[in-house]
Design a protein around this motif. Sequence first.
Motif, PDB file in Angstrom:
ATOM      1  N   ARG A  75       0.833  -1.203   0.000  1.00  0.00           N
ATOM      2  CA  ARG A  75       0.000   0.000   0.000  1.00  0.00           C
ATOM      3  C   ARG A  75       0.870   1.257   0.000  1.00  0.00           C
ATOM      4  NH1 ARG A  75      -0.006  -1.729   5.276  1.00  0.00           N
ATOM      5  NH2 ARG A  75       1.081  -0.303   6.658  1.00  0.00           N
ATOM      6  N   SER A  76       0.226   2.326  -0.365  1.00  0.00           N
ATOM      7  CA  SER A  76       0.854   3.637  -0.273  1.00  0.00           C
ATOM      8  C   SER A  76       0.328   4.295   1.001  1.00  0.00           C
ATOM      9  CB  SER A  76       0.458   4.467  -1.493  1.00  0.00           C
ATOM     10  OG  SER A  76       0.752   5.818  -1.278  1.00  0.00           O
ATOM     11  N   SER A  77       1.231   4.848   1.798  1.00  0.00           N
ATOM     12  CA  SER A  77       0.778   5.529   3.012  1.00  0.00           C
ATOM     13  C   SER A  77      -0.065   6.753   2.656  1.00  0.00           C
ATOM     14  CB  SER A  77       1.959   5.916   3.893  1.00  0.00           C
ATOM     15  OG  SER A  77       2.783   6.855   3.242  1.00  0.00           O
ATOM     16  N   ALA A  78       0.077   7.261   1.445  1.00  0.00           N
ATOM     17  CA  ALA A  78      -0.732   8.405   1.004  1.00  0.00           C
ATOM     18  C   ALA A  78      -2.218   8.051   1.014  1.00  0.00           C
ATOM     19  CB  ALA A  78      -0.297   8.850  -0.389  1.00  0.00           C
ATOM     20  N   ASP A  79      -2.550   6.809   0.689  1.00  0.00           N
ATOM     21  CA  ASP A  79      -3.947   6.372   0.703  1.00  0.00           C
ATOM     22  C   ASP A  79      -4.514   6.403   2.123  1.00  0.00           C
ATOM     23  OD1 ASP A  79      -3.796   5.911  -2.035  1.00  0.00           O
ATOM     24  OD2 ASP A  79      -3.319   3.782  -1.782  1.00  0.00           O
ATOM     25  N   VAL A  80      -3.709   5.953   3.076  1.00  0.00           N
ATOM     26  CA  VAL A  80      -4.127   5.938   4.472  1.00  0.00           C
ATOM     27  C   VAL A  80      -4.258   7.367   4.986  1.00  0.00           C
ATOM     28  CG1 VAL A  80      -3.588   5.092   6.784  1.00  0.00           C
ATOM     29  CG2 VAL A  80      -2.957   3.714   4.789  1.00  0.00           C
ATOM     30  N   LYS A  81      -3.284   8.193   4.649  1.00  0.00           N
ATOM     31  CA  LYS A  81      -3.301   9.596   5.088  1.00  0.00           C
ATOM     32  C   LYS A  81      -4.530  10.316   4.546  1.00  0.00           C
ATOM     33  CE  LYS A  81      -0.544  13.816   5.145  1.00  0.00           C
ATOM     34  NZ  LYS A  81       0.766  14.406   4.858  1.00  0.00           N
ATOM     35  N   ALA A  82      -4.872  10.069   3.301  1.00  0.00           N
ATOM     36  CA  ALA A  82      -6.037  10.725   2.691  1.00  0.00           C
ATOM     37  C   ALA A  82      -7.316  10.361   3.440  1.00  0.00           C
ATOM     38  CB  ALA A  82      -6.152  10.337   1.219  1.00  0.00           C
ATOM     39  N   LEU A  83      -7.454   9.112   3.825  1.00  0.00           N
ATOM     40  CA  LEU A  83      -8.626   8.694   4.602  1.00  0.00           C
ATOM     41  C   LEU A  83      -8.659   9.403   5.950  1.00  0.00           C
ATOM     42  CD1 LEU A  83      -8.885   4.838   3.991  1.00  0.00           C
ATOM     43  CD2 LEU A  83     -10.609   6.551   3.461  1.00  0.00           C
ATOM     44  N   ALA A  84      -7.517   9.481   6.611  1.00  0.00           N
ATOM     45  CA  ALA A  84      -7.455  10.116   7.926  1.00  0.00           C
ATOM     46  C   ALA A  84      -7.778  11.603   7.832  1.00  0.00           C
ATOM     47  CB  ALA A  84      -6.076   9.901   8.548  1.00  0.00           C
ATOM     48  N   ILE A  85      -7.252  12.283   6.830  1.00  0.00           N
ATOM     49  CA  ILE A  85      -7.516  13.715   6.669  1.00  0.00           C
ATOM     50  C   ILE A  85      -8.996  13.951   6.370  1.00  0.00           C
ATOM     51  CG2 ILE A  85      -7.088  15.709   5.164  1.00  0.00           C
ATOM     52  CD1 ILE A  85      -4.136  14.790   5.092  1.00  0.00           C
ATOM     53  N   ALA A  86      -9.566  13.141   5.492  1.00  0.00           N
ATOM     54  CA  ALA A  86     -10.991  13.283   5.166  1.00  0.00           C
ATOM     55  C   ALA A  86     -11.855  13.066   6.407  1.00  0.00           C
ATOM     56  CB  ALA A  86     -11.383  12.306   4.059  1.00  0.00           C
ATOM     57  N   ARG A  87     -11.509  12.093   7.220  1.00  0.00           N
ATOM     58  CA  ARG A  87     -12.273  11.827   8.449  1.00  0.00           C
ATOM     59  C   ARG A  87     -12.119  12.988   9.421  1.00  0.00           C
ATOM     60  NH1 ARG A  87     -16.350  10.756   9.151  1.00  0.00           N
ATOM     61  NH2 ARG A  87     -15.963   9.490   7.336  1.00  0.00           N
ATOM     62  N   ALA A  88     -10.909  13.522   9.560  1.00  0.00           N
ATOM     63  CA  ALA A  88     -10.670  14.658  10.452  1.00  0.00           C
ATOM     64  C   ALA A  88     -11.469  15.877   9.997  1.00  0.00           C
ATOM     65  CB  ALA A  88      -9.178  14.975  10.524  1.00  0.00           C
ATOM     66  N   GLU A  89     -11.529  16.118   8.696  1.00  0.00           N
ATOM     67  CA  GLU A  89     -12.299  17.247   8.177  1.00  0.00           C
ATOM     68  C   GLU A  89     -13.784  17.061   8.449  1.00  0.00           C
ATOM     69  OE1 GLU A  89     -10.999  17.347   4.106  1.00  0.00           O
ATOM     70  OE2 GLU A  89      -9.195  18.514   4.600  1.00  0.00           O
ATOM     71  N   ASP A  90     -14.278  15.844   8.281  1.00  0.00           N
ATOM     72  CA  ASP A  90     -15.683  15.556   8.564  1.00  0.00           C
ATOM     73  C   ASP A  90     -15.986  15.763  10.049  1.00  0.00           C
ATOM     74  OD1 ASP A  90     -18.326  14.591   7.736  1.00  0.00           O
ATOM     75  OD2 ASP A  90     -17.847  12.811   8.941  1.00  0.00           O
ATOM     76  N   LEU A  91     -15.082  15.313  10.908  1.00  0.00           N
ATOM     77  CA  LEU A  91     -15.267  15.514  12.346  1.00  0.00           C
ATOM     78  C   LEU A  91     -15.259  16.999  12.692  1.00  0.00           C
ATOM     79  CD1 LEU A  91     -13.055  12.621  13.771  1.00  0.00           C
ATOM     80  CD2 LEU A  91     -15.556  12.783  13.836  1.00  0.00           C
ATOM     81  N   GLY A  92     -14.433  17.788  12.006  1.00  0.00           N
ATOM     82  CA  GLY A  92     -14.402  19.230  12.217  1.00  0.00           C
ATOM     83  C   GLY A  92     -15.735  19.874  11.869  1.00  0.00           C
ATOM     84  N   ARG A  93     -16.333  19.452  10.745  1.00  0.00           N
ATOM     85  CA  ARG A  93     -17.647  19.978  10.363  1.00  0.00           C
ATOM     86  C   ARG A  93     -18.699  19.609  11.409  1.00  0.00           C
ATOM     87  NH1 ARG A  93     -15.506  18.563   5.375  1.00  0.00           N
ATOM     88  NH2 ARG A  93     -16.440  16.487   5.404  1.00  0.00           N
ATOM     89  N   LYS A  94     -18.648  18.379  11.877  1.00  0.00           N
ATOM     90  CA  LYS A  94     -19.605  17.952  12.897  1.00  0.00           C
ATOM     91  C   LYS A  94     -19.404  18.704  14.203  1.00  0.00           C
ATOM     92  CE  LYS A  94     -20.377  13.351  11.012  1.00  0.00           C
ATOM     93  NZ  LYS A  94     -20.239  11.914  11.181  1.00  0.00           N
ATOM     94  N   ALA A  95     -18.163  18.984  14.544  1.00  0.00           N
ATOM     95  CA  ALA A  95     -17.868  19.737  15.773  1.00  0.00           C
ATOM     96  C   ALA A  95     -18.441  21.150  15.678  1.00  0.00           C
ATOM     97  CB  ALA A  95     -16.362  19.771  16.024  1.00  0.00           C
ATOM     98  N   GLN A  96     -18.344  21.772  14.497  1.00  0.00           N
ATOM     99  CA  GLN A  96     -18.915  23.110  14.323  1.00  0.00           C
ATOM    100  C   GLN A  96     -20.425  23.089  14.501  1.00  0.00           C
ATOM    101  OE1 GLN A  96     -17.478  24.211  10.431  1.00  0.00           O
ATOM    102  NE2 GLN A  96     -15.518  24.938  11.218  1.00  0.00           N
ATOM    103  N   VAL A  97     -21.080  22.070  13.968  1.00  0.00           N
ATOM    104  CA  VAL A  97     -22.531  21.940  14.129  1.00  0.00           C
ATOM    105  C   VAL A  97     -22.876  21.773  15.602  1.00  0.00           C
ATOM    106  CG1 VAL A  97     -24.518  20.432  13.648  1.00  0.00           C
ATOM    107  CG2 VAL A  97     -22.941  21.049  11.800  1.00  0.00           C
ATOM    108  N   LEU A  98     -22.126  20.939  16.302  1.00  0.00           N
ATOM    109  CA  LEU A  98     -22.381  20.738  17.735  1.00  0.00           C
ATOM    110  C   LEU A  98     -22.160  22.029  18.526  1.00  0.00           C
ATOM    111  CD1 LEU A  98     -20.796  17.214  18.270  1.00  0.00           C
ATOM    112  CD2 LEU A  98     -23.223  17.803  18.399  1.00  0.00           C
ATOM    113  N   GLU A  99     -21.143  22.794  18.168  1.00  0.00           N
ATOM    114  CA  GLU A  99     -20.889  24.057  18.856  1.00  0.00           C
ATOM    115  C   GLU A  99     -22.036  25.039  18.642  1.00  0.00           C
ATOM    116  OE1 GLU A  99     -17.022  25.420  17.610  1.00  0.00           O
ATOM    117  OE2 GLU A  99     -15.997  23.840  18.738  1.00  0.00           O
ATOM    118  N   ARG A 100     -22.594  25.084  17.416  1.00  0.00           N
ATOM    119  CA  ARG A 100     -23.742  25.954  17.161  1.00  0.00           C
ATOM    120  C   ARG A 100     -24.953  25.496  17.964  1.00  0.00           C
ATOM    121  NH1 ARG A 100     -21.709  25.808  11.803  1.00  0.00           N
ATOM    122  NH2 ARG A 100     -23.279  24.281  11.188  1.00  0.00           N
TER     123      ARG A 100
END
Length: 132
Positions: A75-100
């Motif tokens: 595998r390429s670690s870039a594939d794993v990193k991309a999944l982690a970054i996408a999940r972190a961004e999604d969690l950030g969006r959810k955190a903003q909704v929860l804060e509102r």
Amino acid sequence: MNIGQASDATGVSQRMVRHYEKIGLIPAPPRRDSGYRDYSDEDVHRLRFIAHARDLGFPIEEIRELLGLWLDRDRSSADVKALAIARAEDLGRKAQVLERMQATLLDLAARCHGDSRPDCPIIASLADGERT
């Protein structure tokens, strides 16, 4: 080890162990003569991987993808990193909704007298159906 021991070793409930087996995240373990499932150390390792991924907010399909990447030594670690970054961004969006949501509830609670009168901006807001 039996399902109870596997559950204890991983912190994954027996119900979820069966579910993960049913949906193919873990292979069906062999059965003992008694009919009980017989989990290996490899199964326990896989369950821990799944549990940790769930704790980090990965949904089942992404865990399936991560398991595939984990088992793929080419595998390429870039594939794993991309999944982690996408999940972190999604969690950030959810955190903003929860804060509102939290800010709205705190504002409504601050405007509520909290006494014996029936007037309450919290109930009024819910009844009006206004979305913030």
